[in-house]
Each structure stands twice: as C-alpha cells, then as structure tokens.
Design a protein around this motif. Structure first.
Motif, short mmCIF file in Angstrom:
data_model
loop_
_atom_site.label_atom_id
_atom_site.label_comp_id
_atom_site.label_asym_id
_atom_site.label_seq_id
_atom_site.Cartn_x
_atom_site.Cartn_y
_atom_site.Cartn_z
N ASP A 1 0.98 -1.36 0.00
CA ASP A 1 -0.09 0.07 0.26
C ASP A 1 0.71 1.23 0.02
O ASP A 1 1.83 1.24 0.66
N THR B 1 3.44 0.50 2.87
CA THR B 1 3.13 -0.61 3.97
C THR B 1 3.06 -1.79 3.16
O THR B 1 2.25 -1.91 2.38
N ASN C 1 2.37 -5.85 3.34
CA ASN C 1 1.54 -6.39 4.05
C ASN C 1 1.94 -8.11 3.81
O ASN C 1 2.12 -8.06 2.54
N THR C 2 1.96 -8.74 4.73
CA THR C 2 2.05 -10.41 4.57
C THR C 2 0.99 -10.82 5.17
O THR C 2 0.22 -10.33 5.91
N PRO D 1 1.10 -10.47 10.56
CA PRO D 1 1.50 -9.00 10.96
C PRO D 1 2.99 -8.87 11.37
O PRO D 1 3.27 -7.89 11.31
N SER E 1 5.07 -7.97 8.57
CA SER E 1 4.57 -6.79 7.80
C SER E 1 5.57 -5.72 8.26
O SER E 1 6.31 -5.86 9.34
N ASP F 1 6.42 -1.15 7.70
CA ASP F 1 6.10 0.35 6.82
C ASP F 1 7.29 0.97 6.91
O ASP F 1 8.36 1.04 7.73
#
Length: 174
Positions: free
Chosen positions: A120, A136, A138-139, A142, A145, A147
């Motif tokens: 994102d 961000t 994302n996987t 969490p 993940s 950012d």
C-alpha cells in the motif's frame, strides 16, 4: 620505515551500526518527514497548551502546571523527532526487504519477497503537499509486515512496483 606498523583506528561509521548489515546500502527516508511530524505535534500540543493557559487564568492557577507539562512535552518532541527520522532506513536485498528504525530501542524487520501479499501507498494532505508518501508492505503475518514512512512520492511508487513484482515472481516459483 616498517610496513608492518599498526594502522590508526578508522573513524566510527556515520550511520547506525546494525549487526549483520554487511555493508548493505541502507537508504534513509526523506528529512522532510521531520517537518511533517513536528508540524503535526505542534498542531495538537500548542492549542492544548493555550487552552490550559486560558483555563489557568480564568479558573484556577493550578492548571498552569498542565500548561508547563505540555510545553515541556512539545520541546522534547521538537528535539526527538529529527533523531527518530534519521534512524529510519531501508534496503532491498536479493531475497528480502529490510527496514530498521530506532536509536535507543532499535528494531529491524525483514520481509521475504515471497511472503508479500500486497503493498500500500498512503499520503495525507500535508504529506502530499511535502511530496511524501508511506509504504506499507503486508504479509499473511502481521509480525512480518512493515512500513516505511516519509518516502518521496516517486521513490514510493517505484518501490511499490518493484516489491509487487518481486512478490509475484516469488509466488510464481512456489
């Protein structure tokens, strides 16, 4: 002159040392992120300080303590924010994206390209006016993940495309 004389120690590195970085080309976020964060903190704390100061004048002088605390917190944030921003960096490695943050409490997250589900980009109005965006990654988990705040918009868009391509290539190989 003897060729085996000990060499003087090299100066300490200008960047934060991190175990296992092996000379990776860490990239910092934009210094403009400091300005954005400072303005945001000021927009919240200064009106609160003014409100408590007015209440101290009209209601009770004890509210001046709250005004003083807010002024101290604001001063501390103005000192802290640039140091926090300078401690954020990232690097694209052959198999993963690594993001590190923090000076006192350091953290590093590595995100294997094969685990990336989607990437994102976000940017609020003030960040857009400064030409910044946040990425961000994302996987499914969490915990893996991450950012990267405060990238220049063109860098963020290029990074999103590269990360998505890496993720698709890794998924296709499974």
């Amino acid at each position: 002159m003897d060729d085996h004389e000990p060499q003087p120690p090299s100066p300490p590195p200008a960047v934060l040392p991190l175990l296992g970085d092996h000379g990776a080309p860490w990239r910092p976020v934009s210094p403009e992120l400091s300005t954005v964060r400072r303005v945001s903190a000021t927009a919240v704390l200064v009106p609160l300080a003014l409100a408590t100061a007015a209440a101290a004048v009209f209601l009770t002088p004890w509210l001046a303590v709250a005004t003083a605390v807010l002024a101290i917190v604001w001063s501390w944030l103005m000192w802290l924010i640039p140091r926090q921003v300078r401690a954020i960096s990232w690097v694209e490695l052959p198999e993963e994206l690594a993001i590190r943050k923090g000076r006192m409490w350091r953290s590093m997250v590595t995100i294997p390209y094969g685990r990336i589900q989607y990437v994102d980009i976000s940017s609020g109005p003030y960040k857009r006016s400064k030409g910044l965006a946040d990425i961000t990654v994302n996987t499914a988990s969490p915990a893996s993940s991450g950012d990267i705040p405060g990238l220049p918009v063109d860098v963020a868009e290029e990074l999103r495309v590269r990360l998505a391509a890496h993720g698709e290539a890794q998924w296709a190989g499974l």
